[in-house]
Motif scaffolding. Sequence first.
Motif, PDB file in Angstrom:
ATOM      1  N   LYS A  52      -6.607 -17.451   0.890  1.00 55.69           N
ATOM      2  CA  LYS A  52      -5.616 -16.402   0.637  1.00 55.69           C
ATOM      3  C   LYS A  52      -4.255 -16.789   1.226  1.00 55.69           C
ATOM      4  CE  LYS A  52      -5.117 -11.414   1.098  1.00 55.69           C
ATOM      5  NZ  LYS A  52      -5.842 -10.194   1.437  1.00 55.69           N
TER       6      LYS A  52
ATOM      7  N   GLY B 275      -5.265 -18.607 -13.199  1.00 50.76           N
ATOM      8  CA  GLY B 275      -5.784 -17.409 -13.844  1.00 50.76           C
ATOM      9  C   GLY B 275      -4.609 -16.562 -14.273  1.00 50.76           C
ATOM     10  N   ARG B 276      -4.919 -15.398 -14.789  1.00 54.26           N
ATOM     11  CA  ARG B 276      -3.831 -14.533 -15.224  1.00 54.26           C
ATOM     12  C   ARG B 276      -3.106 -13.951 -14.010  1.00 54.26           C
ATOM     13  NH1 ARG B 276      -4.778  -9.581 -19.448  1.00 54.26           N
ATOM     14  NH2 ARG B 276      -2.899  -8.433 -18.969  1.00 54.26           N
TER      15      ARG B 276
ATOM     16  N   ILE C   1      -1.382 -11.171 -12.001  1.00 56.50           N
ATOM     17  CA  ILE C   1      -1.383  -9.707 -12.003  1.00 56.50           C
ATOM     18  C   ILE C   1      -0.146  -9.248 -11.262  1.00 56.50           C
ATOM     19  CG2 ILE C   1      -2.573  -7.679 -11.119  1.00 56.50           C
ATOM     20  CD1 ILE C   1      -5.178  -9.318 -11.464  1.00 56.50           C
TER      21      ILE C   1
ATOM     22  N   LEU D 100       2.605  -5.856 -11.121  1.00 54.02           N
ATOM     23  CA  LEU D 100       3.105  -4.572 -11.603  1.00 54.02           C
ATOM     24  C   LEU D 100       4.400  -4.269 -10.872  1.00 54.02           C
ATOM     25  CD1 LEU D 100       0.156  -2.054 -11.856  1.00 54.02           C
ATOM     26  CD2 LEU D 100       1.335  -3.230 -13.672  1.00 54.02           C
TER      27      LEU D 100
ATOM     28  N   LEU E  48       5.043  -3.427  -7.078  1.00 45.44           N
ATOM     29  CA  LEU E  48       4.196  -2.286  -6.737  1.00 45.44           C
ATOM     30  C   LEU E  48       2.896  -2.825  -6.142  1.00 45.44           C
ATOM     31  CD1 LEU E  48       3.658   0.776  -6.922  1.00 45.44           C
ATOM     32  CD2 LEU E  48       2.547   0.324  -9.087  1.00 45.44           C
ATOM     33  N   PHE E  49       2.672  -2.536  -4.905  1.00 47.18           N
ATOM     34  CA  PHE E  49       1.476  -2.930  -4.167  1.00 47.18           C
ATOM     35  C   PHE E  49       1.420  -4.445  -3.934  1.00 47.18           C
ATOM     36  CE2 PHE E  49      -3.373  -2.265  -3.696  1.00 47.18           C
ATOM     37  CZ  PHE E  49      -3.226  -2.278  -2.339  1.00 47.18           C
ATOM     38  N   PHE E  50       1.112  -5.243  -4.961  1.00 46.82           N
ATOM     39  CA  PHE E  50       1.115  -6.685  -4.742  1.00 46.82           C
ATOM     40  C   PHE E  50       1.149  -7.428  -6.074  1.00 46.82           C
ATOM     41  CE2 PHE E  50      -3.380  -5.550  -5.039  1.00 46.82           C
ATOM     42  CZ  PHE E  50      -3.926  -6.547  -5.831  1.00 46.82           C
TER      43      PHE E  50
ATOM     44  N   PHE F 177      -0.413 -11.011  -7.744  1.00 48.38           N
ATOM     45  CA  PHE F 177      -1.595 -11.811  -7.460  1.00 48.38           C
ATOM     46  C   PHE F 177      -1.693 -12.932  -8.483  1.00 48.38           C
ATOM     47  CE2 PHE F 177      -6.330 -12.229  -8.180  1.00 48.38           C
ATOM     48  CZ  PHE F 177      -6.595 -12.899  -6.993  1.00 48.38           C
TER      49      PHE F 177
ATOM     50  N   PRO G 291      -4.189 -16.248  -9.088  1.00 56.14           N
ATOM     51  CA  PRO G 291      -5.279 -17.134  -8.663  1.00 56.14           C
ATOM     52  C   PRO G 291      -5.071 -18.541  -9.216  1.00 56.14           C
ATOM     53  CG  PRO G 291      -6.015 -15.669 -10.438  1.00 56.14           C
ATOM     54  CD  PRO G 291      -4.543 -15.447 -10.274  1.00 56.14           C
TER      55      PRO G 291
ATOM     56  N   ARG H 280     -10.392 -22.136  -4.621  1.00 54.15           N
ATOM     57  CA  ARG H 280      -9.477 -21.253  -5.360  1.00 54.15           C
ATOM     58  C   ARG H 280      -8.419 -20.727  -4.397  1.00 54.15           C
ATOM     59  NH1 ARG H 280     -11.772 -18.267  -9.692  1.00 54.15           N
ATOM     60  NH2 ARG H 280     -10.989 -16.395  -8.712  1.00 54.15           N
TER      61      ARG H 280
ATOM     62  N   HIS I 242      -5.639 -18.051  -3.769  1.00 58.14           N
ATOM     63  CA  HIS I 242      -5.159 -16.755  -4.251  1.00 58.14           C
ATOM     64  C   HIS I 242      -3.795 -16.492  -3.637  1.00 58.14           C
ATOM     65  CE1 HIS I 242      -9.570 -15.470  -4.993  1.00 58.14           C
ATOM     66  NE2 HIS I 242      -9.094 -16.242  -5.937  1.00 58.14           N
TER      67      HIS I 242
ATOM     68  N   TYR J  90      -0.613 -14.196  -3.078  1.00 56.59           N
ATOM     69  CA  TYR J  90      -0.221 -12.781  -3.102  1.00 56.59           C
ATOM     70  C   TYR J  90       1.241 -12.660  -2.683  1.00 56.59           C
ATOM     71  CZ  TYR J  90      -5.210 -11.468  -2.793  1.00 56.59           C
ATOM     72  OH  TYR J  90      -6.548 -11.307  -3.008  1.00 56.59           O
TER      73      TYR J  90
ATOM     74  N   ILE K  55      -2.608  -6.008   2.636  1.00 55.16           N
ATOM     75  CA  ILE K  55      -2.620  -7.266   1.883  1.00 55.16           C
ATOM     76  C   ILE K  55      -2.813  -8.457   2.816  1.00 55.16           C
ATOM     77  CG2 ILE K  55      -1.171  -8.789   0.445  1.00 55.16           C
ATOM     78  CD1 ILE K  55      -0.001  -6.017  -0.626  1.00 55.16           C
TER      79      ILE K  55
ATOM     80  N   ILE L  22       0.208   4.400  -3.901  1.00 58.24           N
ATOM     81  CA  ILE L  22       0.495   3.089  -4.491  1.00 58.24           C
ATOM     82  C   ILE L  22      -0.773   2.483  -5.081  1.00 58.24           C
ATOM     83  CG2 ILE L  22       1.182   0.730  -3.927  1.00 58.24           C
ATOM     84  CD1 ILE L  22       2.956   2.053  -1.713  1.00 58.24           C
TER      85      ILE L  22
ATOM     86  N   ASN M  45     -11.221 -11.927 -10.753  1.00 63.62           N
ATOM     87  CA  ASN M  45     -10.181 -12.249  -9.760  1.00 63.62           C
ATOM     88  C   ASN M  45      -9.692 -11.008  -9.034  1.00 63.62           C
ATOM     89  OD1 ASN M  45     -10.204 -14.985 -10.253  1.00 63.62           O
ATOM     90  ND2 ASN M  45      -8.735 -14.843 -11.923  1.00 63.62           N
TER      91      ASN M  45
ATOM     92  N   MET N 294      -8.919  -7.530   0.504  1.00 67.14           N
ATOM     93  CA  MET N 294      -8.163  -6.478   1.190  1.00 67.14           C
ATOM     94  C   MET N 294      -9.068  -5.450   1.839  1.00 67.14           C
ATOM     95  SD  MET N 294      -5.185  -5.585  -1.425  1.00 67.14           S
ATOM     96  CE  MET N 294      -4.635  -6.854  -2.479  1.00 67.14           C
TER      97      MET N 294
END
Lengths: 193, 735
Positions: free
Chosen positions: A14, A42-43, A45, A47, A55-57, A59, A61, A73, A75, A77, A92, B596, B618, B626
């Motif tokens: 992470k 990966g896709r 993510i 927002l 918004l929030f985080f 991500f 991968p 892998r 990740h 953030y 997070i 949130i 994922n 988290m």
Amino acid sequence: MAFVNYSSREINVKIVYYGPGLCGKTTNLRYLYDRAPDRLKGRMISLATETERTLFFDFLPMNLGKIKGFNVRFHLYTVPGQVFYGASRKLILKGVDGVVFVADSQALRLDANAESWEDLRRNLENYNLSIPPLPAVIQYNKRDAPDALPVPVIRKALGDPGLPEFESVAPDGIGVFEPLKHLARDVLNILRR
Amino acid sequence: MAIDRDKVARNALRYIQKGQFHKAIGEYEKVLKLDPRDIRVRLKLADLYGRVGRKREAVDVCVAVAETYAEQGFYVKAIAVYKQALRNDPESPSLWRNLGEMYAKHQLVGDALGAFKHAVDLLRDQGLNADAEDLLARMESLAPDNVAIKVHLAELFLEDGRYDAFDEVLGKIVLQLRGEGRSRKLLKAISTFYEKSNHHPSVRNRLAELYVDLGEEGRALEVIAEGLAEDPDDRDLRLLALRSHLVLGQLEDARRIALGLYEEDPEDLFLLEQLAAIAQARGDDRELASAYRSMAKAYGHKGLSDKEELYYRKVLEAEPGDAEARLALGDVIVDTVPEPVGGEDWGDGVTEWDGSAAGPASRDEIEEGLLEAELYLKYGIEEKAEAKLRELTELAPDDVLIRQKLRDLYKRGGNRQGWVREQLHIADIFVRSNRENEALRAYQSILEVDPGNAEAIKAIQYLKPDLVHTPAAADAIEIPIDGSMVEFVDEEGGERAVPVPAGDVPPDALRDGLAEAEFYEARGMTDEAVQTLLELRDRYPDSSHVTARLERLGWQKEGDGGFVDLQAEVLDTAGLSLAQGFEGFQDFEVSELDDIVSEFKSGIAERLEEGDFETHYNLGVAYREMGLLDDAIQEFRVSARSPEKARDAYASMAQVYREQSRWDDARAALRQALGVPGNTDEDRAAVLYELGDLAEEAGDWDEAFQNFEKAAALDPGVRDVGGRLRKLQTSRARG
């Protein structure tokens, strides 16, 4: 601490991009996502709020191949940079293996950098972590800004943490891969041990 | 005598370098006397005052300079100077406030709120609640959608005993959270306020209303009973009690309350409607006729002759020989009134909705079409079901039942637009059938899904202009009962069927729910089936059908956690809950976090296709990292439907279950990982090793040994399997 899943033979590392609001964390991830080969990513993510704030985080991968039969892998953030979202940032950071601290080189954001660094330090303490030994690098972003401060000035504002440093212009991809590569190497060295 | 400014500045600098700050101050003060507006010198002085401990003077100079900068529009400079002032006086609320204002001027709202937050904290510590309230109001103006700010404001008003102001803010909180469909969060907030306000009546009424709206009538009645013990005449509470008793099927209690309210206002049509419904449910034709008779008279007094006639007709349906009704309607009309037939519809000319208001098409044709659509649904051919239902809407455009089926179909398929469209049709039909309460509720439910829906907003304003200010009060007046046996009430995440009392007749909602679960099960959508059944179980906890189906699907009671309330999860994760109060800004942030996370999840759900198993996986990993473990499990479950991801997903689920100490679930997940087709020997060995490890941790050495042995047979190099086997052998030998 990296999650090792023996059944699926995966090691999940992470990495968190931390820094003040609007310093370019999401831009870093977007650039990496756009340029990384499909087989490695990966896709993403992500927002954003109506004002284009995370918004929030975010991500992303990424697969870094195999080590001793385990898929590694990474990740990636980002945290929401705005001062108000302290609880999100804390959440997070849970289980973080490495940090890219993105500093905003603009003069106006000098204090914001220092506050964000202090916020990072406090949040890590919450998980009994500190930099070092937690691997981290500093990316001085927006080096192309007309009022960009000299790196030593920003470094001093951060309390001269003595970490590997990289200068970047994230939208152009300058200095985006380097800090990640450096950090990945440090994290993997720890994992190997 | 003229002063050489450069010389003085050089002198001052020399003094500073020597650490002689007092002398440096003397030099700069000389310059300042010559030019009091010299900002650079003032700032140097501020710095020096701070160094020599003359903090107050340092702050005063900084504030004066910052104000000058702000007046000139140099907000960034003003920010820097206020920060300098704060270094000398970090406990000054006014400095934090001013800093916040500068951020706000510079459009840095997040930073502004952060600075204001400091100020509010300090003001509260200093007992300056009024100032804190002003500042929170300012914060609210900056971030009008931030419910946590309102919660703090309400709390402060409550602390100060300003109940009117408190109630006004609470009204805003209610409006906002209800508008966003976050009733559970609202319940937590109001419950907390209820305790903090020492059970204040206005909070009590809101709490009771909310319990009723959430379908927790039993709890509502407890709160109501407490209120009525203090004020037996509270009409709002009695109305809520009436509604709760009706939903719970406590007809005698409902009747007693309705009659009491009716005596106070004999022309209250709403109460008469309830009395009629109660009489109908009790099978008391005499009382039913009496209620209708009173309604007919009430409408007559209002000059609504068509309604008057309608209700006299209803009187005759209940009591065909009723002289007053015959007289009122006249002989010719009386002759056309059919004899009442139990269980039949209301007869000609009656506009009451019976769930099948078909248009020109015959009822048989509609029923046949509906059956066909049901069949399509049962076999998962949703496109055909939709086409059939659409065809039926053209045959019978005002048939609510068809519209509801179509709407539910869209809901299952996640077609929000379709859902809203059909719900608008349904609401419109209700409006045209004079069923305003149902219409209002339908429009409200649309706003929960589509908060900006102009048609719904307009319709609500038309139907209930005061709803904007008091939405809860508007809800409190509706207890429609009709022949459909099921009443739909709004609930988070959609509609919830509530059984309406009617003797031993099985509730349709239960049957529908079971059919829905069966539908999912038949398509292999076990999670959805279980979720549907769990929802049913909440409503029908004693239903053996529901329990049996759940067990058949492998659900175990302790495995309930897969469907936990996200909010509770997040709050618990953070070690705080709203019920603990809103003290301090940590909670403020936690409340924000809850918002949130919810917003993030719904945003992701909108964007992420269910078939994107890789991303679901994922996301599961992200949530797990988290500590959002139940969310992680949900994502892994989705990804486990993919043959490619199944083994990894089950293995990850097992790990999460182990973190939660849910050993049986972990074992079950590993077994599913083991059974995934296409596993190599290495894959199986890795999973068997985990099973062995799990069994050993659970103290089952025999099973552990067997699993390790199998793992070693498939892949002798799997982890330290040899060592584990030797260790177990030794342990077993020692007994």
